[in-house]
Design a protein around this motif. Structure first.
Motif, PDB file in Angstrom:
ATOM      1  N   VAL A  72      52.025  55.644  33.009  1.00 27.13           N
ATOM      2  CA  VAL A  72      51.520  56.862  33.656  1.00 27.13           C
ATOM      3  C   VAL A  72      50.442  57.505  32.786  1.00 27.13           C
ATOM      4  CG1 VAL A  72      52.115  59.191  34.406  1.00 27.13           C
ATOM      5  CG2 VAL A  72      53.655  57.296  34.939  1.00 27.13           C
ATOM      6  N   LEU A  73      50.682  57.573  31.478  1.00 23.67           N
ATOM      7  CA  LEU A  73      49.713  58.182  30.564  1.00 23.67           C
ATOM      8  C   LEU A  73      48.465  57.326  30.422  1.00 23.67           C
ATOM      9  CD1 LEU A  73      52.074  59.507  27.742  1.00 23.67           C
ATOM     10  CD2 LEU A  73      50.865  60.849  29.480  1.00 23.67           C
ATOM     11  N   TRP A  74      48.639  56.005  30.264  1.00 18.70           N
ATOM     12  CA  TRP A  74      47.490  55.123  30.074  1.00 18.70           C
ATOM     13  C   TRP A  74      46.565  55.132  31.281  1.00 18.70           C
ATOM     14  CZ3 TRP A  74      45.193  53.197  26.061  1.00 18.70           C
ATOM     15  CH2 TRP A  74      45.912  52.939  24.886  1.00 18.70           C
ATOM     16  N   ILE A 119      45.815  33.927  41.816  1.00 16.39           N
ATOM     17  CA  ILE A 119      45.613  33.494  40.438  1.00 16.39           C
ATOM     18  C   ILE A 119      46.909  33.701  39.649  1.00 16.39           C
ATOM     19  CG2 ILE A 119      44.265  33.870  38.335  1.00 16.39           C
ATOM     20  CD1 ILE A 119      41.995  34.891  40.097  1.00 16.39           C
ATOM     21  N   THR A 120      47.207  32.795  38.751  1.00 19.13           N
ATOM     22  CA  THR A 120      48.502  32.831  38.066  1.00 19.13           C
ATOM     23  C   THR A 120      48.467  33.557  36.725  1.00 19.13           C
ATOM     24  OG1 THR A 120      48.031  30.671  37.059  1.00 19.13           O
ATOM     25  CG2 THR A 120      49.237  30.675  39.150  1.00 19.13           C
ATOM     26  N   PHE A 121      47.267  33.883  36.196  1.00 27.40           N
ATOM     27  CA  PHE A 121      47.230  34.499  34.873  1.00 27.40           C
ATOM     28  C   PHE A 121      47.704  35.953  34.952  1.00 27.40           C
ATOM     29  CE2 PHE A 121      43.817  37.633  34.578  1.00 27.40           C
ATOM     30  CZ  PHE A 121      43.149  37.433  35.776  1.00 27.40           C
ATOM     31  N   GLU A 122      48.130  36.467  33.788  1.00 30.58           N
ATOM     32  CA  GLU A 122      48.583  37.854  33.697  1.00 30.58           C
ATOM     33  C   GLU A 122      47.714  38.606  32.703  1.00 30.58           C
ATOM     34  OE1 GLU A 122      52.447  40.338  31.982  1.00 30.58           O
ATOM     35  OE2 GLU A 122      52.748  38.381  32.937  1.00 30.58           O
ATOM     36  N   ALA A 123      47.221  39.784  33.104  1.00 38.10           N
ATOM     37  CA  ALA A 123      46.375  40.596  32.227  1.00 38.10           C
ATOM     38  C   ALA A 123      46.881  42.032  32.266  1.00 38.10           C
ATOM     39  CB  ALA A 123      44.920  40.524  32.669  1.00 38.10           C
ATOM     40  N   ASP A 124      47.620  42.413  31.219  1.00 38.39           N
ATOM     41  CA  ASP A 124      48.125  43.775  31.136  1.00 38.39           C
ATOM     42  C   ASP A 124      47.951  44.266  29.704  1.00 38.39           C
ATOM     43  OD1 ASP A 124      49.234  46.177  31.756  1.00 38.39           O
ATOM     44  OD2 ASP A 124      51.309  45.472  31.830  1.00 38.39           O
ATOM     45  N   GLY A 125      47.696  45.533  29.559  1.00 36.19           N
ATOM     46  CA  GLY A 125      47.484  46.106  28.241  1.00 36.19           C
ATOM     47  C   GLY A 125      46.666  47.378  28.353  1.00 36.19           C
ATOM     48  N   PRO A 126      46.364  48.029  27.210  1.00 33.44           N
ATOM     49  CA  PRO A 126      45.629  49.291  27.231  1.00 33.44           C
ATOM     50  C   PRO A 126      44.284  49.213  27.954  1.00 33.44           C
ATOM     51  CG  PRO A 126      46.580  48.918  25.071  1.00 33.44           C
ATOM     52  CD  PRO A 126      46.802  47.661  25.855  1.00 33.44           C
ATOM     53  N   THR A 127      43.505  48.161  27.716  1.00 36.47           N
ATOM     54  CA  THR A 127      42.180  48.059  28.337  1.00 36.47           C
ATOM     55  C   THR A 127      42.289  47.944  29.852  1.00 36.47           C
ATOM     56  OG1 THR A 127      41.288  46.979  26.358  1.00 36.47           O
ATOM     57  CG2 THR A 127      40.034  46.756  28.406  1.00 36.47           C
ATOM     58  N   THR A 128      43.196  47.085  30.307  1.00 32.68           N
ATOM     59  CA  THR A 128      43.383  46.910  31.742  1.00 32.68           C
ATOM     60  C   THR A 128      43.825  48.210  32.403  1.00 32.68           C
ATOM     61  OG1 THR A 128      44.110  44.655  31.267  1.00 32.68           O
ATOM     62  CG2 THR A 128      44.465  45.461  33.499  1.00 32.68           C
ATOM     63  N   ARG A 129      44.735  48.915  31.761  1.00 32.57           N
ATOM     64  CA  ARG A 129      45.233  50.169  32.324  1.00 32.57           C
ATOM     65  C   ARG A 129      44.150  51.237  32.318  1.00 32.57           C
ATOM     66  NH1 ARG A 129      50.866  49.952  28.803  1.00 32.57           N
ATOM     67  NH2 ARG A 129      51.592  47.954  29.668  1.00 32.57           N
ATOM     68  N   LEU A 130      43.335  51.274  31.259  1.00 37.17           N
ATOM     69  CA  LEU A 130      42.249  52.253  31.191  1.00 37.17           C
ATOM     70  C   LEU A 130      41.248  52.015  32.319  1.00 37.17           C
ATOM     71  CD1 LEU A 130      40.509  53.505  28.016  1.00 37.17           C
ATOM     72  CD2 LEU A 130      39.113  52.772  29.946  1.00 37.17           C
ATOM     73  N   VAL A 145      40.679  57.429  47.885  1.00 35.55           N
ATOM     74  CA  VAL A 145      41.415  56.167  47.813  1.00 35.55           C
ATOM     75  C   VAL A 145      41.468  55.658  46.377  1.00 35.55           C
ATOM     76  CG1 VAL A 145      41.163  55.346  50.177  1.00 35.55           C
ATOM     77  CG2 VAL A 145      39.279  55.028  48.598  1.00 35.55           C
ATOM     78  N   GLY A 146      42.560  55.933  45.690  1.00 34.30           N
ATOM     79  CA  GLY A 146      42.789  55.367  44.371  1.00 34.30           C
ATOM     80  C   GLY A 146      43.594  54.088  44.449  1.00 34.30           C
ATOM     81  N   GLY A 147      44.113  53.791  45.629  1.00 35.07           N
ATOM     82  CA  GLY A 147      44.981  52.637  45.820  1.00 35.07           C
ATOM     83  C   GLY A 147      44.369  51.289  45.499  1.00 35.07           C
ATOM     84  N   PRO A 148      43.101  51.021  45.914  1.00 38.12           N
ATOM     85  CA  PRO A 148      42.540  49.701  45.607  1.00 38.12           C
ATOM     86  C   PRO A 148      42.530  49.366  44.122  1.00 38.12           C
ATOM     87  CG  PRO A 148      41.240  50.772  47.295  1.00 38.12           C
ATOM     88  CD  PRO A 148      42.256  51.780  46.836  1.00 38.12           C
ATOM     89  N   ALA A 149      42.150  50.327  43.275  1.00 41.38           N
ATOM     90  CA  ALA A 149      42.122  50.073  41.829  1.00 41.38           C
ATOM     91  C   ALA A 149      43.521  49.770  41.302  1.00 41.38           C
ATOM     92  CB  ALA A 149      41.530  51.270  41.085  1.00 41.38           C
ATOM     93  N   MET A 150      44.520  50.523  41.764  1.00 41.70           N
ATOM     94  CA  MET A 150      45.882  50.301  41.309  1.00 41.70           C
ATOM     95  C   MET A 150      46.476  49.025  41.897  1.00 41.70           C
ATOM     96  SD  MET A 150      46.145  52.597  39.148  1.00 41.70           S
ATOM     97  CE  MET A 150      47.753  51.962  38.672  1.00 41.70           C
ATOM     98  N   THR A 151      46.044  48.672  43.104  1.00 39.91           N
ATOM     99  CA  THR A 151      46.495  47.410  43.698  1.00 39.91           C
ATOM    100  C   THR A 151      46.007  46.228  42.875  1.00 39.91           C
ATOM    101  OG1 THR A 151      46.491  48.353  45.926  1.00 39.91           O
ATOM    102  CG2 THR A 151      46.421  45.957  45.763  1.00 39.91           C
ATOM    103  N   ILE A 152      44.739  46.269  42.479  1.00 36.36           N
ATOM    104  CA  ILE A 152      44.184  45.197  41.643  1.00 36.36           C
ATOM    105  C   ILE A 152      44.935  45.122  40.314  1.00 36.36           C
ATOM    106  CG2 ILE A 152      42.128  44.433  40.393  1.00 36.36           C
ATOM    107  CD1 ILE A 152      40.479  45.761  42.652  1.00 36.36           C
ATOM    108  N   TYR A 153      45.185  46.275  39.705  1.00 37.80           N
ATOM    109  CA  TYR A 153      45.935  46.280  38.438  1.00 37.80           C
ATOM    110  C   TYR A 153      47.331  45.694  38.629  1.00 37.80           C
ATOM    111  CZ  TYR A 153      48.887  47.919  34.678  1.00 37.80           C
ATOM    112  OH  TYR A 153      49.808  47.962  33.669  1.00 37.80           O
ATOM    113  N   ALA A 154      48.008  46.097  39.695  1.00 37.07           N
ATOM    114  CA  ALA A 154      49.364  45.610  39.937  1.00 37.07           C
ATOM    115  C   ALA A 154      49.392  44.097  40.083  1.00 37.07           C
ATOM    116  CB  ALA A 154      49.943  46.272  41.196  1.00 37.07           C
ATOM    117  N   VAL A 155      48.337  43.554  40.711  1.00 33.88           N
ATOM    118  CA  VAL A 155      48.277  42.106  40.919  1.00 33.88           C
ATOM    119  C   VAL A 155      48.041  41.372  39.607  1.00 33.88           C
ATOM    120  CG1 VAL A 155      46.981  40.239  42.023  1.00 33.88           C
ATOM    121  CG2 VAL A 155      47.563  42.287  43.337  1.00 33.88           C
ATOM    122  N   VAL A 156      47.022  41.799  38.840  1.00 35.08           N
ATOM    123  CA  VAL A 156      46.690  41.070  37.608  1.00 35.08           C
ATOM    124  C   VAL A 156      47.736  41.286  36.527  1.00 35.08           C
ATOM    125  CG1 VAL A 156      44.225  41.144  38.110  1.00 35.08           C
ATOM    126  CG2 VAL A 156      45.240  42.942  36.714  1.00 35.08           C
ATOM    127  N   ALA A 157      48.450  42.415  36.568  1.00 36.15           N
ATOM    128  CA  ALA A 157      49.480  42.689  35.566  1.00 36.15           C
ATOM    129  C   ALA A 157      50.837  42.135  35.976  1.00 36.15           C
ATOM    130  CB  ALA A 157      49.596  44.197  35.342  1.00 36.15           C
TER     131      ALA A 157
END
Length: 250
Positions: A72-74, A119-130, A145-157
């Motif tokens: 939530v903070l990141w 895609i099968t790779f996982e990308a999560d961390g401070p940079t991705t969240r920022l 609409v903030g949903g698309p950005a968070m949807t992309i993050y949810a998928v890659v993370a």
């Protein structure tokens, strides 16, 4: 304002609240493309920001234990930081380009998330969240609409569904309150002139939608709900895109 438009607004609020409870997001993605067509770009986005404060508040007590507060903070801090600039752009832009921005944000976000889901790779961390926070903050202010950005993050993370649904609720509260407050400071009086019964109906629709969403959550496959969100968002985005192009081209 004709009666049909306030009735349509209340109906959209109900549908968006149901979807919000089912999958944790979708309130702005469902409402914004249609509202900018029904009541205008500036007023439509402001209404989405205002109503988006209440839906997650009602969900919050039910999923409190699953919230990942570090995420939530990141996400929330960079989202709030980008909002003043995004609000200035939004308030000082003509309606036509804003319609196109609403459509483009949703369409690009949805297509990208669908492609990344393969895609099968996982990308999560401070940079991705920022990056997700900046995208969500700017998208919430400019287009509702903030949903698309968070949807992309949810998928890659590869974000687990229950943790995602829970953690997104305080994020939406912070983003919606920040966006509404900042834009109100830039351009007060931008809320649409809905009749009192439409405002009351919208609040009632949010409450009803939360309970309907909980009831459906136990009976409907989540994949079906996600497909419904995609279909509705694509239809609404195409409507907004056509309207924006017509205004730009005169």
């Amino acid at each position: 304002m004709e009666t049909l438009i306030p009735v349509a607004v209340v109906g959209l609020v109900l549908l968006a609240a149901v979807i919000q409870r089912l999958v944790g997001l979708g309130f702005g993605m469902v409402m914004a493309p249609f509202l900018v067509v029904l009541i205008g770009a500036h007023e439509g986005v402001m209404l989405v920001n205002f109503l988006s404060i209440f839906a997650p508040m009602l969900v919050l007590p039910r999923i409190w234990g699953d919230i990942e507060w570090r995420k939530v903070l990141w996400v929330g801090v960079p989202a709030l930081a980008i909002m003043p600039l995004a609000a200035w752009v939004s308030v000082n832009s003509p309606s036509g380009p804003l319609y196109v921005v609403v459509a483009a944000l949703v369409i690009i976000g949805l297509i990208t998330s669908m492609l990344l889901s393969r895609i099968t790779f996982e990308a999560d961390g401070p940079t991705t969240r920022l990056i997700a926070g900046v995208g969500a903050g700017a998208g919430t202010v400019i287009a509702g609409v903030g949903g698309p950005a968070m949807t992309i993050y949810a998928v890659v993370a590869r974000w687990p569904v229950m943790a995602m649904i829970a953690t997104l609720q305080p994020i939406w509260i912070f983003l919606s309150m920040g966006s509404f407050g900042i834009k109100w400071a830039f351009d007060d009086g931008a809320l649409p002139g809905l009749p009192i019964w439409a405002w009351a109906g919208s609040v009632a629709a949010i409450i009803a939608g939360i309970f309907i969403g909980e009831w459906l959550q136990r009976r409907i496959d989540e994949a079906l709900v996600r497909r419904l969100v995609l279909i509705l968002a694509f239809i609404g985005s195409i409507m907004a895109l056509i309207t924006g192009l017509r205004l730009i081209l005169g």
